[in-house]
Design a protein around this motif. Structure first.
Motif, PDB file in Angstrom:
ATOM      1  N   THR A  34      28.532  33.509 -34.267  1.00  0.00           N
ATOM      2  CA  THR A  34      29.465  33.980 -33.251  1.00  0.00           C
ATOM      3  C   THR A  34      28.808  34.830 -32.177  1.00  0.00           C
ATOM      4  OG1 THR A  34      31.347  33.921 -34.764  1.00  0.00           O
ATOM      5  CG2 THR A  34      31.550  35.358 -32.845  1.00  0.00           C
ATOM      6  N   HIS A  35      27.821  35.662 -32.546  1.00  0.00           N
ATOM      7  CA  HIS A  35      27.256  36.596 -31.571  1.00  0.00           C
ATOM      8  C   HIS A  35      25.779  36.830 -31.890  1.00  0.00           C
ATOM      9  CE1 HIS A  35      27.849  40.579 -29.141  1.00  0.00           C
ATOM     10  NE2 HIS A  35      27.345  39.606 -28.405  1.00  0.00           N
ATOM     11  N   LEU A  36      24.967  35.779 -31.754  1.00  0.00           N
ATOM     12  CA  LEU A  36      23.551  35.865 -32.119  1.00  0.00           C
ATOM     13  C   LEU A  36      22.789  36.852 -31.248  1.00  0.00           C
ATOM     14  CD1 LEU A  36      22.501  32.172 -32.873  1.00  0.00           C
ATOM     15  CD2 LEU A  36      22.599  34.071 -34.484  1.00  0.00           C
ATOM     16  N   CYS A  37      23.213  37.028 -30.004  1.00  0.00           N
ATOM     17  CA  CYS A  37      22.489  37.930 -29.111  1.00  0.00           C
ATOM     18  C   CYS A  37      22.953  39.369 -29.251  1.00  0.00           C
ATOM     19  CB  CYS A  37      22.646  37.473 -27.663  1.00  0.00           C
ATOM     20  SG  CYS A  37      24.352  37.422 -27.084  1.00  0.00           S
ATOM     21  N   GLY A  38      23.907  39.619 -30.159  1.00  0.00           N
ATOM     22  CA  GLY A  38      24.420  40.965 -30.330  1.00  0.00           C
ATOM     23  C   GLY A  38      24.531  41.352 -31.789  1.00  0.00           C
ATOM     24  N   ALA A  39      25.763  41.278 -32.302  1.00  0.00           N
ATOM     25  CA  ALA A  39      26.019  41.753 -33.662  1.00  0.00           C
ATOM     26  C   ALA A  39      25.252  40.971 -34.715  1.00  0.00           C
ATOM     27  CB  ALA A  39      27.526  41.687 -33.942  1.00  0.00           C
ATOM     28  N   GLU A  40      24.917  39.725 -34.426  1.00  0.00           N
ATOM     29  CA  GLU A  40      24.220  38.898 -35.420  1.00  0.00           C
ATOM     30  C   GLU A  40      22.746  38.700 -35.063  1.00  0.00           C
ATOM     31  OE1 GLU A  40      27.690  35.968 -37.120  1.00  0.00           O
ATOM     32  OE2 GLU A  40      26.886  35.490 -35.134  1.00  0.00           O
ATOM     33  N   SER A  41      22.165  39.635 -34.344  1.00  0.00           N
ATOM     34  CA  SER A  41      20.774  39.500 -33.938  1.00  0.00           C
ATOM     35  C   SER A  41      19.831  39.443 -35.140  1.00  0.00           C
ATOM     36  CB  SER A  41      20.382  40.648 -33.004  1.00  0.00           C
ATOM     37  OG  SER A  41      20.577  41.900 -33.649  1.00  0.00           O
ATOM     38  N   ALA A  53      12.315  26.227 -34.727  1.00  0.00           N
ATOM     39  CA  ALA A  53      13.685  26.647 -34.452  1.00  0.00           C
ATOM     40  C   ALA A  53      14.059  26.328 -33.014  1.00  0.00           C
ATOM     41  CB  ALA A  53      13.835  28.143 -34.720  1.00  0.00           C
ATOM     42  N   ILE A  54      15.307  25.924 -32.822  1.00  0.00           N
ATOM     43  CA  ILE A  54      15.842  25.628 -31.487  1.00  0.00           C
ATOM     44  C   ILE A  54      17.138  26.410 -31.342  1.00  0.00           C
ATOM     45  CG2 ILE A  54      16.548  23.845 -29.874  1.00  0.00           C
ATOM     46  CD1 ILE A  54      15.224  21.811 -31.838  1.00  0.00           C
ATOM     47  N   ILE A  55      17.219  27.295 -30.381  1.00  0.00           N
ATOM     48  CA  ILE A  55      18.412  28.113 -30.182  1.00  0.00           C
ATOM     49  C   ILE A  55      19.267  27.486 -29.094  1.00  0.00           C
ATOM     50  CG2 ILE A  55      19.277  30.371 -29.476  1.00  0.00           C
ATOM     51  CD1 ILE A  55      16.939  31.656 -30.768  1.00  0.00           C
ATOM     52  N   ALA A  56      20.542  27.270 -29.420  1.00  0.00           N
ATOM     53  CA  ALA A  56      21.460  26.618 -28.487  1.00  0.00           C
ATOM     54  C   ALA A  56      22.063  27.646 -27.535  1.00  0.00           C
ATOM     55  CB  ALA A  56      22.549  25.872 -29.255  1.00  0.00           C
ATOM     56  N   CYS A  57      21.195  28.291 -26.771  1.00  0.00           N
ATOM     57  CA  CYS A  57      21.633  29.274 -25.775  1.00  0.00           C
ATOM     58  C   CYS A  57      20.525  29.431 -24.758  1.00  0.00           C
ATOM     59  CB  CYS A  57      21.952  30.612 -26.439  1.00  0.00           C
ATOM     60  SG  CYS A  57      22.421  31.903 -25.258  1.00  0.00           S
ATOM     61  N   ALA A  58      20.850  29.326 -23.491  1.00  0.00           N
ATOM     62  CA  ALA A  58      19.864  29.530 -22.432  1.00  0.00           C
ATOM     63  C   ALA A  58      20.076  30.851 -21.714  1.00  0.00           C
ATOM     64  CB  ALA A  58      19.919  28.379 -21.427  1.00  0.00           C
ATOM     65  N   ARG A  63      15.933  37.463 -23.987  1.00  0.00           N
ATOM     66  CA  ARG A  63      16.147  38.381 -25.106  1.00  0.00           C
ATOM     67  C   ARG A  63      15.536  37.821 -26.394  1.00  0.00           C
ATOM     68  NH1 ARG A  63      20.313  42.212 -26.598  1.00  0.00           N
ATOM     69  NH2 ARG A  63      21.301  41.844 -24.579  1.00  0.00           N
ATOM     70  N   PHE A  64      15.777  36.526 -26.644  1.00  0.00           N
ATOM     71  CA  PHE A  64      15.254  35.936 -27.875  1.00  0.00           C
ATOM     72  C   PHE A  64      13.724  35.842 -27.840  1.00  0.00           C
ATOM     73  CE2 PHE A  64      19.628  34.003 -28.025  1.00  0.00           C
ATOM     74  CZ  PHE A  64      20.061  34.731 -29.122  1.00  0.00           C
ATOM     75  N   GLU A  65      13.160  35.567 -26.668  1.00  0.00           N
ATOM     76  CA  GLU A  65      11.700  35.533 -26.562  1.00  0.00           C
ATOM     77  C   GLU A  65      11.107  36.918 -26.807  1.00  0.00           C
ATOM     78  OE1 GLU A  65      11.071  31.797 -23.445  1.00  0.00           O
ATOM     79  OE2 GLU A  65      11.172  33.854 -22.686  1.00  0.00           O
ATOM     80  N   GLU A  66      11.789  37.955 -26.336  1.00  0.00           N
ATOM     81  CA  GLU A  66      11.325  39.319 -26.597  1.00  0.00           C
ATOM     82  C   GLU A  66      11.406  39.641 -28.087  1.00  0.00           C
ATOM     83  OE1 GLU A  66      12.393  43.901 -25.225  1.00  0.00           O
ATOM     84  OE2 GLU A  66      13.344  42.189 -24.235  1.00  0.00           O
ATOM     85  N   MET A  67      12.467  39.186 -28.744  1.00  0.00           N
ATOM     86  CA  MET A  67      12.586  39.395 -30.187  1.00  0.00           C
ATOM     87  C   MET A  67      11.447  38.696 -30.921  1.00  0.00           C
ATOM     88  SD  MET A  67      16.718  38.903 -30.705  1.00  0.00           S
ATOM     89  CE  MET A  67      16.528  38.758 -32.474  1.00  0.00           C
ATOM     90  N   ALA A  68      11.124  37.479 -30.501  1.00  0.00           N
ATOM     91  CA  ALA A  68      10.039  36.741 -31.151  1.00  0.00           C
ATOM     92  C   ALA A  68       8.707  37.459 -30.967  1.00  0.00           C
ATOM     93  CB  ALA A  68       9.971  35.325 -30.596  1.00  0.00           C
ATOM     94  N   ALA A  69       8.492  38.037 -29.781  1.00  0.00           N
ATOM     95  CA  ALA A  69       7.253  38.767 -29.542  1.00  0.00           C
ATOM     96  C   ALA A  69       7.177  40.010 -30.420  1.00  0.00           C
ATOM     97  CB  ALA A  69       7.153  39.139 -28.064  1.00  0.00           C
ATOM     98  N   ASP A  70       8.301  40.708 -30.581  1.00  0.00           N
ATOM     99  CA  ASP A  70       8.322  41.895 -31.442  1.00  0.00           C
ATOM    100  C   ASP A  70       8.050  41.540 -32.894  1.00  0.00           C
ATOM    101  OD1 ASP A  70       8.874  43.426 -29.237  1.00  0.00           O
ATOM    102  OD2 ASP A  70      11.051  43.490 -29.586  1.00  0.00           O
ATOM    103  N   LEU A  71       8.508  40.354 -33.306  1.00  0.00           N
ATOM    104  CA  LEU A  71       8.309  39.921 -34.684  1.00  0.00           C
ATOM    105  C   LEU A  71       6.970  39.215 -34.882  1.00  0.00           C
ATOM    106  CD1 LEU A  71      11.908  38.530 -35.333  1.00  0.00           C
ATOM    107  CD2 LEU A  71      10.942  40.641 -36.261  1.00  0.00           C
ATOM    108  N   ASP A  72       6.231  39.048 -33.783  1.00  0.00           N
ATOM    109  CA  ASP A  72       4.929  38.375 -33.827  1.00  0.00           C
ATOM    110  C   ASP A  72       5.046  36.955 -34.388  1.00  0.00           C
ATOM    111  OD1 ASP A  72       2.253  38.153 -33.335  1.00  0.00           O
ATOM    112  OD2 ASP A  72       1.631  38.978 -35.266  1.00  0.00           O
ATOM    113  N   ILE A  73       6.054  36.234 -33.891  1.00  0.00           N
ATOM    114  CA  ILE A  73       6.247  34.842 -34.279  1.00  0.00           C
ATOM    115  C   ILE A  73       6.324  34.001 -33.016  1.00  0.00           C
ATOM    116  CG2 ILE A  73       7.430  35.400 -36.447  1.00  0.00           C
ATOM    117  CD1 ILE A  73      10.088  34.859 -35.039  1.00  0.00           C
ATOM    118  N   ARG A  77      12.319  27.137 -29.201  1.00  0.00           N
ATOM    119  CA  ARG A  77      12.750  26.323 -28.073  1.00  0.00           C
ATOM    120  C   ARG A  77      14.226  26.594 -27.792  1.00  0.00           C
ATOM    121  NH1 ARG A  77      11.111  20.574 -30.273  1.00  0.00           N
ATOM    122  NH2 ARG A  77      11.398  21.675 -32.245  1.00  0.00           N
ATOM    123  N   PHE A  78      14.693  26.184 -26.609  1.00  0.00           N
ATOM    124  CA  PHE A  78      16.061  26.487 -26.202  1.00  0.00           C
ATOM    125  C   PHE A  78      16.718  25.240 -25.613  1.00  0.00           C
ATOM    126  CE2 PHE A  78      13.638  30.383 -26.039  1.00  0.00           C
ATOM    127  CZ  PHE A  78      14.481  31.318 -26.634  1.00  0.00           C
TER     128      PHE A  78
END
Length: 654
Positions: A34-41, A53-58, A63-73, A77-78
C-alpha cells in the motif's frame, strides 16, 4: 532478464492486475503493498535485497535508489504502471496494457555511445556595455570572461575580465569549440594613466571560446540556427531579469568535461547526396534544424558536437546512410513488436500506440492520470527521448505488428517538417483510412478528448519487423495492402518509386547507370540495354540531373509485387556491328546518327575512308588509322641501333 515485480496500490488509488502481469514469462509478483515509499519502506528494502527486483513505481525512483545505495545493494529496475495504466477511467480493463508495459521494461534500450566534450570556461559575453560589464563581473571568479561590445564604451578599470570592441562576423562550433571571426576588432590597451583605451582596429581576426552568453536586445538575429539546440550558446532577453539570472547560472556550470551522446551513425558509401559533382539527395540537409549536416563531396558529413539528436534526418534518409542510435532502429522495432505481442498474450484485443517524449509527453500523461481521466485501457504509451525521429517505417511497422492506431504526441519543441512528411508517406502506404495522427494537445483534457473514442482499424496478422527500415516498410505495406494489384501512388519526394525513360530522347549513353548510388539503374555488358530494379531506387534524382537528353523523370510509388525485386529492361536497342570484324560496339541508332551528322559536313569527314572509321570498333579503328597513308602515328625511319663494335671502331678511326 526476468525478475520479481514489487507491487504497490499507492494508498489504495489503483489495483494492479496481478493475473495479467503474471502472464509475462519469468516474472513473479509480490503481494500488493500500500505505501512502499512511506510506511512500508522496510518491506521495500527487504524486497530490493532480492535479486532482479523490479519496483512498479517511477514517481519515487530516486528515493528507492537512495535506499539501495544506503543498503549497499544494486539499484532495482523500475516500471511505471500507475500513471500509464493504473490511474485511468478504464483501469479495470488495463491488465493487458500493464503486462505490455512490464514486458517492455524487462528489455532496456542499449546504451548510446558518447564522446567527451571539454570546456575550460572561456566565455564570450555579448550585450550592451552596462549589462555586459555587470554580468562579466559576476562571472569573472568562475569563468575567463571576454566582453565584446559593438560600440566603443569606457571600459571598467578592473582587469578581472577582458573587454574588446568590434563586430562579430561569424561564429561556428558548439560547447568547448566555438570559433569566432571578428572585424574592426580593437583590443584594450591597459597601459598609461587615466581612462583605459583601445588599440587600432583590424579586420579578419580569429579567436575561440567555450561558451557564448548572448544578451543582445530582442530582435537581434541569433548567431546560429535553432539557437535553443546549440549547446554552449545561451541566449536571454535583456529585458527579463529572471532570464538573465538563469543564463548566468547555466553559464557558470559549463566548466569541466561532459558526455555528449552520439545520436547518429553515418555510412558514407551508401549516401546518395552527390556523384561526379552532380547533386542528388539533399533531404537531410534541408531538414537539419541546427546545421550539423554539411556536404562533403559525394556524401554528407555530420558534426556530432552540433547535432541535437532530433532524428529527422534518419527518419527521412532514403538510403539508410544516416541511422539513429537513440535508440537504434532494430531495438525500436523490437519494442513495438514486444508491446503488441504482450498485450495480446495477456488477453487484450486491439491496442493503440501512443508515441511521446520523456519530457513534455510524459508530463502530459502524468497530469492526465493524476487529475483527469488518464489514458484509455487500449492505449499503450511508448516513450522516446524525441519523437521527431519516428518515421514512416516505424509507423507502418506498428500497424503491421498488430496496433490498430498510432498517435504521435508532439511537444512544443518537436521538429514538425519531417514528421509531417513522414506521416503523409505512411498514410499513403498503410492502406485505406489508416489510423495515423499527429497530436498537439495544449493540456491534458485535450489529450483525453483526442484519445477516448478514437477510431481503430482492424490490424492484419502481425509481422516480425526485421531488416532495414526500407525492408520493414515494404513488408509492412504488403501486409497492410493484401489485395493491392497496382502500385501505390506516393507523394512527391517519397524515397520509393520508379523512373520513366523517354524512348525518343534516350540515347543509351548510360550516364545514369554509371552514377546511380543505389545500383537501381544498370547496364548489360553484352547489349545496349538500360536495366532497372524498382525496390532499390531511392528517388534521389541523380539520374535526372546527369541525363544529357533530359529523358528521365521520377515516378514516386511503391510496387508491392515481386516484379519490383527483379531487374526490368527500361530501354534497349540493336547493337552496331563493326564493319571490319563484326564485333558489336555501340548503339545502332547512335552510330547512324553520328554518321549522318558528320559525313560530308565536317572537315575531318569529307571522304568515305574517314567516315568508314566511325563504323569500326575501337580496335579496328586503330588498325585502320595505323595503316593509312596519313597515319598520325607514323614518323621518320628509326635510326640503327648503335652497338659496342660501332663505338670501338670509331675510336680506332681516331
Amino acid at each position: 532478464m526476468p525478475g520479481k515485480l514489487i507491487l504497490c496500490d499507492c494508498l489504495g488509488s489503483q489495483s494492479p492486475d496481478v493475473a495479467a502481469l503474471g502472464s509475462i514469462a519469468g516474472v513473479g509478483c509480490s503481494r500488493v503493498h500500500t505505501h512502499l515509499c512511506g510506511a512500508e519502506s522496510r518491506l521495500a528494502a527487504e524486497a530490493m535485497a532480492e535479486p532482479d527486483a523490479i519496483i512498479a513505481c517511477a514517481q519515487e525512483q530516486a528515493r528507492f535508489e537512495e535506499m539501495a545505495a544506503d543498503l549497499d545493494i544494486p539499484a532495482p529496475r523500475f516500471v511505471d504502471l500507475r500513471d500509464r495504466a493504473g490511474w485511468s477511467d478504464e483501469a479495470v480493463a488495463a491488465g493487458p496494457k500493464m503486462a505490455a508495459l512490464l514486458a517492455d521494461a524487462l528489455h532496456p534500450a542499449p546504451p548510446v555511445q558518447v564522446m567527451d566534450v571539454t570546456s575550460e570556461g572561456t566565455c564570450l559575453v555579448l550585450a550592451a556595455p552596462d549589462l555586459a560589464f555587470d554580468v562579466a563581473a559576476r562571472l569573472a571568479d568562475i569563468l575567463a570572461v571576454t566582453v565584446l561590445v559593438e560600440t566603443e564604451a569606457e571600459p571598467p578599470t578592473t582587469r578581472r575580465f577582458d573587454v574588446v570592441t568590434g563586430r562579430l562576423r561569424a561564429a561556428t562550433g558548439a560547447l568547448g569549440s566555438f570559433e569566432l571571426e571578428l572585424d574592426s576588432l580593437r583590443q584594450l590597451e591597459s597601459g598609461g594613466r587615466g581612462a583605459l583605451g583601445f588599440g587600432p582596429p583590424r579586420n579578419g581576426a580569429r579567436s575561440g571560446c567555450d561558451i557564448i552568453l548572448d544578451l543582445r536586445p530582442v530582435g537581434t538575429a541569433p548567431l546560429f540556427p535553432a539557437p535553443e539546440k546549440r549547446e554552449g550558446y545561451l541566449r536571454a532577453d535583456p529585458g527579463r531579469p529572471a532570464a538573465i539570472e538563469g543564463a548566468v547560472l547555466e553559464a557558470a556550470q559549463m566548466v569541466g568535461t561532459f558526455e555528449k551522446p552520439l545520436y547518429l551513425s553515418l555510412d558514407p558509401l551508401i549516401c546518395a547526396h552527390s556523384r561526379a559533382g552532380q547533386v542528388g539527395c539533399r533531404t537531410c540537409l534541408d531538414l537539419c534544424p541546427t546545421g550539423a549536416i554539411t556536404p562533403a563531396g559525394d556524401h554528407v558529413d555530420i558534426d556530432p558536437l552540433i547535432c541535437a539528436g532530433c532524428g529527422s534526418c534518419a527518419a527521412s534518409c532514403p538510403s539508410g546512410a544516416i541511422a539513429f542510435e537513440d535508440p537504434p532502429t532494430p531495438a525500436l522495432m523490437a519494442r513495438i513488436a514486444r508491446l503488441a505481442e504482450a498485450f495480446g498474450a495477456a488477453g487484450g484485443d486491439v491496442p493503440r500506440l501512443l508515441i511521446h517524449d520523456r519530457g513534455f509527453g510524459a508530463e502530459m500523461i502524468a497530469l492526465s492520470a493524476r487529475y483527469g481521466r488518464g489514458l484509455p485501457a487500449d492505449v499503450i504509451p511508448l516513450d522516446l527521448e524525441r519523437v521527431s525521429g519516428f518515421g514512416h517505417a516505424e509507423m507502418l511497422a506498428a500497424l503491421a505488428c498488430g496496433f490498430g492506431a498510432v498517435d504521435v504526441l508532439m511537444a512544443p519543441e518537436t521538429e514538425r517538417p519531417a514528421l509531417a512528411s513522414e506521416i503523409e508517406l505512411a498514410r499513403a502506404l498503410a492502406g485505406p483510412e489508416p489510423a495515423l495522427r499527429l497530436l498537439e494537445p495544449g493540456e491534458p483534457d485535450a489529450l483525453e478528448q483526442a484519445l477516448y473514442g478514437a477510431s481503430v482499424a482492424e490490424p492484419p496478422a502481425p509481422i516480425l519487423p526485421l531488416g532495414s527500415r526500407r525492408q520493414v516498410a515494404r513488408l509492412a505495406a504488403r501486409t497492410l495492402n493484401p489485395t493491392a494489384t497496382e502500385p501505390l501512388p506516393l507523394p512527391s519526394g517519397a524515397p520509393y518509386g520508379s523512373v520513366v525513360v523517354d524512348d525518343e530522347s534516350c540515347t543509351l549513353c548510360l550516364a545514369c547507370a554509371s552514377l546511380c548510388p543505389a545500383g537501381a539503374l544498370g547496364d548489360n555488358p553484352d547489349r545496349p540495354q538500360l536495366r532497372f530494379q524498382e525496390d532499390a531506387c531511392l528517388q534521389c534524382g541523380l539520374c535526372v540531373q546527369v541525363c544529357p537528353e533530359d529523358a528521365i523523370t521520377l515516378d514516386p510509388r511503391m510496387d508491392l509485387s515481386e516484379a519490383a525485386l527483379a531487374q526490368q529492361v527500361l530501354r534497349e536497342e540493336e547493337p552496331f556491328p563493326c564493319i571490319e570484324c563484326g564485333k558489336p560496339f555501340g548503339v545502332r541508332s547512335t552510330i547512324e546518327r553520328i554518321v549522318e551528322k558528320l559525313e560530308g559536313n565536317h572537315a575531318m569527314f569529307q571522304n568515305a575512308k574517314a567516315t568508314r572509321m566511325i563504323r569500326m570498333c575501337e580496335d579496328c579503328r586503330v588498325q585502320a588509322q595505323y595503316h593509312s597513308e596519313d597515319n598520325p602515328f607514323a614518323g621518320d625511319e628509326r635510326p640503327r641501333v648503335r652497338t659496342t663494335d660501332d663505338y670501338l671502331s670509331k675510336r680506332r678511326d681516331h
